[in-house]
Design a protein around this motif. Sequence first.
Motif, PDB file in Angstrom:
ATOM      1  N   GLN A 141     -25.478 -11.809  79.958  1.00  0.00           N
ATOM      2  CA  GLN A 141     -25.798 -12.006  78.542  1.00  0.00           C
ATOM      3  C   GLN A 141     -26.552 -13.315  78.306  1.00  0.00           C
ATOM      4  OE1 GLN A 141     -23.257 -13.568  74.756  1.00  0.00           O
ATOM      5  NE2 GLN A 141     -22.336 -11.820  75.781  1.00  0.00           N
ATOM      6  N   ARG A 143     -26.887 -15.775  75.517  1.00  0.00           N
ATOM      7  CA  ARG A 143     -26.007 -15.996  74.366  1.00  0.00           C
ATOM      8  C   ARG A 143     -26.613 -17.019  73.400  1.00  0.00           C
ATOM      9  NH1 ARG A 143     -20.948 -14.522  73.320  1.00  0.00           N
ATOM     10  NH2 ARG A 143     -19.476 -15.848  72.181  1.00  0.00           N
ATOM     11  N   TYR A 145     -25.875 -18.867  70.611  1.00  0.00           N
ATOM     12  CA  TYR A 145     -24.774 -19.369  69.797  1.00  0.00           C
ATOM     13  C   TYR A 145     -24.836 -20.897  69.784  1.00  0.00           C
ATOM     14  CZ  TYR A 145     -21.956 -15.086  69.219  1.00  0.00           C
ATOM     15  OH  TYR A 145     -21.489 -13.858  68.850  1.00  0.00           O
ATOM     16  N   ASP A 161     -18.241 -19.271  79.536  1.00  0.00           N
ATOM     17  CA  ASP A 161     -19.518 -18.573  79.654  1.00  0.00           C
ATOM     18  C   ASP A 161     -19.773 -18.126  81.088  1.00  0.00           C
ATOM     19  OD1 ASP A 161     -20.060 -18.826  76.986  1.00  0.00           O
ATOM     20  OD2 ASP A 161     -21.489 -20.484  77.202  1.00  0.00           O
ATOM     21  N   ARG A 166     -22.070 -15.041  80.756  1.00  0.00           N
ATOM     22  CA  ARG A 166     -22.878 -15.442  79.620  1.00  0.00           C
ATOM     23  C   ARG A 166     -23.619 -16.723  79.958  1.00  0.00           C
ATOM     24  NH1 ARG A 166     -17.762 -15.005  75.666  1.00  0.00           N
ATOM     25  NH2 ARG A 166     -17.756 -17.242  76.065  1.00  0.00           N
ATOM     26  N   ARG A 168     -25.657 -19.699  77.975  1.00  0.00           N
ATOM     27  CA  ARG A 168     -25.763 -20.204  76.610  1.00  0.00           C
ATOM     28  C   ARG A 168     -27.163 -20.709  76.278  1.00  0.00           C
ATOM     29  NH1 ARG A 168     -21.445 -20.820  72.589  1.00  0.00           N
ATOM     30  NH2 ARG A 168     -20.185 -20.526  74.444  1.00  0.00           N
ATOM     31  N   ASN A 195     -27.223 -11.657  72.855  1.00  0.00           N
ATOM     32  CA  ASN A 195     -26.166 -11.565  71.850  1.00  0.00           C
ATOM     33  C   ASN A 195     -26.133 -12.876  71.073  1.00  0.00           C
ATOM     34  OD1 ASN A 195     -23.272 -12.052  70.836  1.00  0.00           O
ATOM     35  ND2 ASN A 195     -23.176  -9.912  71.450  1.00  0.00           N
ATOM     36  N   GLY A 196     -26.051 -12.786  69.751  1.00  0.00           N
ATOM     37  CA  GLY A 196     -25.967 -14.031  68.995  1.00  0.00           C
ATOM     38  C   GLY A 196     -26.253 -13.876  67.526  1.00  0.00           C
TER      39      GLY A 196
END
Length: 436
Positions: A141, A143, A145, A161, A166, A168, A195-196
């Motif tokens: 992923q 991410r 965020y 993560d 994940r 970041r 994703n976020g």
Amino acid sequence: MEWFRLSLQLNNFPINRAEKLLRQIQDIPENKYQEYLDGRLDSIFKFHLENNPFYGRFCRTGNCEKWSDVPVMKKADLQQPLKNRLTKGFNNRKKTYVGKTSGSSGQPFIFAKDRFAHALTWAGFNNRYQWHGINLNKSLQARFYGIPLDFYGNFQERVKDRISLRRRFNIFDLSDKKMEHFLKRFEGSPFEYINGYTSAILMFAKFLRNKNVILKDICPSLKSCIVTSERLFENDKILMEHALGVPVINEYGASEVGLIAFESSQNEWILNSEDLYVEILDEENNILPAGQEGRVVVTSLYNKAHPIIRYDIGDTGIFSKEGNLKRPKLQKLIGRTNDLAHLADGKVVPGLTFYYVTKTIIADSGSIKEFIIIQKALDTFKIEYVSDREFTEEQVQKILAAIQKYVGKNLNVSFERKTLLIRSKSGKLKQFTSLI
């Protein structure tokens, strides 16, 4: 190695048992689903009434002979020390998962879930993601965020993560320079999905559009993009899908209850009816039929550590008439119930009205990256925006004319160009804020 499953097991979340139960629930025939829901609602209500002193006091107003008699809970009812709200036997951290809402609605609070209920939540997420070819045990992923800036919090999130597959992308800096760095990270990396937060991914998509780059050409392994926590407008979805080169999927959830609804490959918002019971209520707490707008109210069917029973999540929505009890559908998620602008003449306007009006006018300009609206008084509003250049006088006049037409007359509207917009600690961007 199934890292996601392993991380849950190492933290004493019984994911295998949760996945088994989820399969059993999904195998219940539609004609037996009412019986399943009635049994779970009765069971969780009686459990908390008998074992949770806080909930016993909360329900003291009278007998609940039918489900509609059960009182509705609001965040204000839960904003007291967690120890006062825990069920007997669940004050041990080994038995509970404790979390905190982001507070993007202005009402943060600490909540708890028993470990089985939390595992069931994650089983549901993994099940829905698999609709789109994503497996939380195997899929990497990207991410988008925020991340805690203190040393311990930052380190803890990065460890989580790494274990959870994940990587970041810190959204507190969305400058073009940072976007270039984001783009380079996709080159040669086997990301399967993004994703976020909607606003941050939209900014990245606009950056890609301006560079005339399609992300999937750079990262062929990319399958989809899942946006959450912030409103996704249809025009933005079209822009994002073109720039990213993959489908953009709507996810609707809340920290304290988990996944509420998820978009299917047929572009339908399927509500979670396995471990949640979702209702739409009017202002007098009457249950509304499909097709009518009301407050989204959620019951957690398995959380024994803390009562989440007829909990007003703070959103408004509409059920689709096409759904059924086992597979209910959300026709529309309208927004936060507290995002309202109150005007001097007594008129009440959804805050997103400002956003719609302003957005339709300035969307043609690729230089305007994002903006928010702040109400400072009954007749005073401020629009803060990030752009390569100042609004032209023509743009300002068009916005003012549209606001006068769709919102109200005799309003004072000011504009301020910013290099960046202030986000919450979690990284969310609140599109409309009232300070009155």
